[in-house]
Design a protein around this motif. Structure first.
Motif, PDB file in Angstrom:
ATOM      1  N   THR A  58       0.862  -0.998  -0.042  1.00 37.75           N
ATOM      2  CA  THR A  58       0.004   0.088   0.018  1.00 37.75           C
ATOM      3  C   THR A  58       0.777   1.327   0.085  1.00 37.75           C
ATOM      4  OG1 THR A  58      -1.733  -1.186   1.334  1.00 37.75           O
ATOM      5  CG2 THR A  58      -1.732   1.356   1.540  1.00 37.75           C
ATOM      6  N   PHE A  59       0.565   2.269  -0.688  1.00 39.23           N
ATOM      7  CA  PHE A  59       1.286   3.443  -0.637  1.00 39.23           C
ATOM      8  C   PHE A  59       0.459   4.693  -0.804  1.00 39.23           C
ATOM      9  CE2 PHE A  59       0.447   2.553  -5.088  1.00 39.23           C
ATOM     10  CZ  PHE A  59       0.218   3.929  -5.720  1.00 39.23           C
ATOM     11  N   GLN A  60       0.810   5.711  -0.327  1.00 44.50           N
ATOM     12  CA  GLN A  60       0.337   7.234  -0.555  1.00 44.50           C
ATOM     13  C   GLN A  60       1.277   8.151  -0.932  1.00 44.50           C
ATOM     14  OE1 GLN A  60      -1.924   8.563   2.816  1.00 44.50           O
ATOM     15  NE2 GLN A  60      -3.645   7.456   2.050  1.00 44.50           N
ATOM     16  N   ARG A  61       1.204   8.858  -2.164  1.00 40.78           N
ATOM     17  CA  ARG A  61       2.055   9.736  -2.623  1.00 40.78           C
ATOM     18  C   ARG A  61       1.318  11.002  -2.779  1.00 40.78           C
ATOM     19  NH1 ARG A  61       7.560  10.094  -3.217  1.00 40.78           N
ATOM     20  NH2 ARG A  61       7.485   7.860  -3.889  1.00 40.78           N
ATOM     21  N   ARG A  62       1.928  12.011  -1.993  1.00 42.66           N
ATOM     22  CA  ARG A  62       1.234  13.546  -2.108  1.00 42.66           C
ATOM     23  C   ARG A  62       2.091  14.393  -3.041  1.00 42.66           C
ATOM     24  NH1 ARG A  62      -2.500  13.819   2.117  1.00 42.66           N
ATOM     25  NH2 ARG A  62      -2.530  12.465   3.828  1.00 42.66           N
ATOM     26  N   PHE A  63       1.281  15.063  -3.859  1.00 43.48           N
ATOM     27  CA  PHE A  63       1.933  16.241  -4.494  1.00 43.48           C
ATOM     28  C   PHE A  63       1.465  17.683  -4.255  1.00 43.48           C
ATOM     29  CE2 PHE A  63       2.188  12.334  -6.861  1.00 43.48           C
ATOM     30  CZ  PHE A  63       3.658  12.100  -7.326  1.00 43.48           C
ATOM     31  N   GLN A  64       2.384  18.495  -3.931  1.00 45.96           N
ATOM     32  CA  GLN A  64       1.726  19.989  -3.583  1.00 45.96           C
ATOM     33  C   GLN A  64       1.554  20.628  -4.963  1.00 45.96           C
ATOM     34  OE1 GLN A  64       1.245  20.665  -0.409  1.00 45.96           O
ATOM     35  NE2 GLN A  64       0.252  22.330  -0.840  1.00 45.96           N
ATOM     36  N   LEU A  65       0.493  21.085  -5.144  1.00 43.15           N
ATOM     37  CA  LEU A  65       0.125  21.906  -6.319  1.00 43.15           C
ATOM     38  C   LEU A  65       0.153  23.223  -6.375  1.00 43.15           C
ATOM     39  CD1 LEU A  65      -2.809  19.653  -7.680  1.00 43.15           C
ATOM     40  CD2 LEU A  65      -0.276  19.187  -8.067  1.00 43.15           C
ATOM     41  N   ALA A  66       0.317  23.912  -7.260  1.00 41.41           N
ATOM     42  CA  ALA A  66       0.358  25.429  -7.298  1.00 41.41           C
ATOM     43  C   ALA A  66      -1.037  25.919  -7.397  1.00 41.41           C
ATOM     44  CB  ALA A  66       1.146  26.183  -8.407  1.00 41.41           C
ATOM     45  N   ASP A  67      -1.300  27.188  -7.211  1.00 44.07           N
ATOM     46  CA  ASP A  67      -2.628  27.668  -7.152  1.00 44.07           C
ATOM     47  C   ASP A  67      -3.080  27.491  -8.928  1.00 44.07           C
ATOM     48  OD1 ASP A  67      -2.792  28.383  -4.660  1.00 44.07           O
ATOM     49  OD2 ASP A  67      -1.918  30.439  -5.142  1.00 44.07           O
ATOM     50  N   TYR A  68      -4.323  27.197  -9.006  1.00 45.57           N
ATOM     51  CA  TYR A  68      -4.770  27.054 -10.219  1.00 45.57           C
ATOM     52  C   TYR A  68      -4.567  26.097 -11.108  1.00 45.57           C
ATOM     53  CZ  TYR A  68      -5.621  31.686  -8.635  1.00 45.57           C
ATOM     54  OH  TYR A  68      -5.935  32.997  -8.069  1.00 45.57           O
ATOM     55  N   VAL A  69      -3.796  24.944 -10.651  1.00 49.20           N
ATOM     56  CA  VAL A  69      -3.301  23.662 -11.274  1.00 49.20           C
ATOM     57  C   VAL A  69      -4.409  22.620 -10.911  1.00 49.20           C
ATOM     58  CG1 VAL A  69      -1.730  21.767 -11.299  1.00 49.20           C
ATOM     59  CG2 VAL A  69      -1.083  24.129 -11.218  1.00 49.20           C
ATOM     60  N   ARG A  70      -5.239  22.156 -11.920  1.00 51.30           N
ATOM     61  CA  ARG A  70      -6.030  21.268 -11.910  1.00 51.30           C
ATOM     62  C   ARG A  70      -5.715  19.899 -12.565  1.00 51.30           C
ATOM     63  NH1 ARG A  70      -9.556  20.450 -15.951  1.00 51.30           N
ATOM     64  NH2 ARG A  70      -9.251  21.917 -17.620  1.00 51.30           N
ATOM     65  N   VAL A  71      -6.254  18.808 -12.152  1.00 54.20           N
ATOM     66  CA  VAL A  71      -6.262  17.514 -12.912  1.00 54.20           C
ATOM     67  C   VAL A  71      -6.839  17.330 -13.923  1.00 54.20           C
ATOM     68  CG1 VAL A  71      -6.405  14.919 -12.725  1.00 54.20           C
ATOM     69  CG2 VAL A  71      -5.543  16.112 -10.748  1.00 54.20           C
ATOM     70  N   GLU A  72      -6.385  17.166 -15.340  1.00 54.32           N
ATOM     71  CA  GLU A  72      -7.388  17.189 -16.569  1.00 54.32           C
ATOM     72  C   GLU A  72      -7.753  15.632 -16.910  1.00 54.32           C
ATOM     73  OE1 GLU A  72      -5.654  18.935 -19.882  1.00 54.32           O
ATOM     74  OE2 GLU A  72      -6.917  20.637 -19.558  1.00 54.32           O
ATOM     75  N   ALA A  73      -6.771  14.666 -16.814  1.00 55.90           N
ATOM     76  CA  ALA A  73      -6.872  13.319 -17.070  1.00 55.90           C
ATOM     77  C   ALA A  73      -6.026  12.431 -16.381  1.00 55.90           C
ATOM     78  CB  ALA A  73      -6.905  13.077 -18.556  1.00 55.90           C
ATOM     79  N   ALA A  74      -6.386  11.127 -16.295  1.00 56.25           N
ATOM     80  CA  ALA A  74      -5.338  10.086 -15.785  1.00 56.25           C
ATOM     81  C   ALA A  74      -5.499   8.870 -16.665  1.00 56.25           C
ATOM     82  CB  ALA A  74      -5.683   9.856 -14.193  1.00 56.25           C
ATOM     83  N   SER A  75      -4.492   8.061 -16.654  1.00 62.41           N
ATOM     84  CA  SER A  75      -4.641   7.000 -17.301  1.00 62.41           C
ATOM     85  C   SER A  75      -3.446   5.831 -17.011  1.00 62.41           C
ATOM     86  CB  SER A  75      -4.312   7.043 -18.907  1.00 62.41           C
ATOM     87  OG  SER A  75      -3.028   7.603 -19.279  1.00 62.41           O
ATOM     88  N   LEU A  76      -3.995   4.539 -17.036  1.00 64.51           N
ATOM     89  CA  LEU A  76      -2.967   3.524 -16.636  1.00 64.51           C
ATOM     90  C   LEU A  76      -2.889   2.724 -17.871  1.00 64.51           C
ATOM     91  CD1 LEU A  76      -1.780   2.016 -14.239  1.00 64.51           C
ATOM     92  CD2 LEU A  76      -3.644   0.709 -13.882  1.00 64.51           C
ATOM     93  N   VAL A  77      -1.526   2.713 -18.365  1.00 64.44           N
ATOM     94  CA  VAL A  77      -1.156   1.802 -19.344  1.00 64.44           C
ATOM     95  C   VAL A  77       0.194   1.095 -19.029  1.00 64.44           C
ATOM     96  CG1 VAL A  77      -0.562   1.870 -21.850  1.00 64.44           C
ATOM     97  CG2 VAL A  77      -2.295   3.264 -20.823  1.00 64.44           C
ATOM     98  N   ASN A  78       0.245  -0.104 -19.468  1.00 63.58           N
ATOM     99  CA  ASN A  78       1.330  -0.931 -18.988  1.00 63.58           C
ATOM    100  C   ASN A  78       1.994  -0.665 -17.764  1.00 63.58           C
ATOM    101  OD1 ASN A  78       0.973  -2.161 -21.576  1.00 63.58           O
ATOM    102  ND2 ASN A  78       2.208  -0.425 -22.379  1.00 63.58           N
ATOM    103  N   GLY A  79       1.442  -0.619 -16.645  1.00 66.62           N
ATOM    104  CA  GLY A  79       2.079  -0.493 -15.442  1.00 66.62           C
ATOM    105  C   GLY A  79       2.232   0.952 -14.991  1.00 66.62           C
ATOM    106  N   LEU A  80       2.037   2.056 -15.821  1.00 67.76           N
ATOM    107  CA  LEU A  80       2.617   3.393 -15.839  1.00 67.76           C
ATOM    108  C   LEU A  80       1.147   4.173 -15.640  1.00 67.76           C
ATOM    109  CD1 LEU A  80       5.302   3.760 -18.495  1.00 67.76           C
ATOM    110  CD2 LEU A  80       5.640   3.621 -15.782  1.00 67.76           C
ATOM    111  N   LEU A  81       1.049   4.963 -14.377  1.00 65.89           N
ATOM    112  CA  LEU A  81      -0.019   5.747 -14.355  1.00 65.89           C
ATOM    113  C   LEU A  81       0.247   7.127 -14.609  1.00 65.89           C
ATOM    114  CD1 LEU A  81      -2.968   6.377 -12.829  1.00 65.89           C
ATOM    115  CD2 LEU A  81      -1.647   6.804 -10.905  1.00 65.89           C
ATOM    116  N   ALA A  82      -0.374   7.802 -15.734  1.00 67.97           N
ATOM    117  CA  ALA A  82      -0.154   8.990 -16.068  1.00 67.97           C
ATOM    118  C   ALA A  82      -1.237   9.975 -15.679  1.00 67.97           C
ATOM    119  CB  ALA A  82       0.053   9.011 -17.652  1.00 67.97           C
TER     120      ALA A  82
END
Length: 158
Positions: free
Chosen positions: A95-119
């Motif tokens: 189990t893992f948890q990874r946190r990323f601090q985002l700058a103001d006005y940064v939003r997630v547009e999309a996410a995908s999981l292909v061949n073991g890589l989460l983009a």
């Protein structure tokens, strides 16, 4: 040996930077052992970014991505059915948890999981009212006011 930094002098002499100081303090508290899963952060455009995480062995159902204010949390929890008896387990499934601090006005547009890589694609969108704008230089405002007053005085006298 770990040293901690005291950011309180910054708070005494600055106004409105308290969020920035909180980010620095949070970065100072990050554990040095948090190195799994490995990830890359790439700038893909003027205001576009991509986080790529190596999450081999995790399915889409075992991963969660949450954005709350300026923090992006990526978590993975492996479900083990107990049917398989491993003689050797080299693929990390912890189990893992990874946190990323985002700058103001940064939003997630999309996410995908292909061949073991989460983009995770991110975009910084500054509101129009906060973007720099060009101010046109017009005639002398003081002269226009004086001229308007003199015309108003003439119309009252007439």
């Amino acid at each position: 040996m770990r040293t901690t930094l005291d950011f309180s002098p910054l708070l005494r002499s600055s106004i409105g930077f308290d969020r920035f100081v909180n980010v620095l303090e949070a970065a100072n508290r990050v554990e040095q052992f948090e190195n799994w899963p490995p990830y890359d952060i790439a700038k893909t455009g003027q205001d576009d970014y991509r986080i790529t995480m190596a999450v081999a062995g995790f399915s889409q159902d075992e991963l969660t991505i949450t954005q709350e204010q300026n923090v992006l949390l990526v978590a993975g929890e492996k479900t083990d059915d107990g049917k398989v008896h491993y003689l050797h387990r080299g693929i990390a499934g912890r189990t893992f948890q990874r946190r990323f601090q985002l700058a103001d006005y940064v939003r997630v547009e999309a996410a995908s999981l292909v061949n073991g890589l989460l983009a995770i694609d991110l975009k910084r969108e500054v509101p129009e009212e906060l973007k720099p704008r060009r101010i046109e230089i017009g005639p002398d405002i003081a002269a226009l006011r004086i001229e308007a007053k003199s015309e108003a005085t003439k119309s009252i006298a007439a």
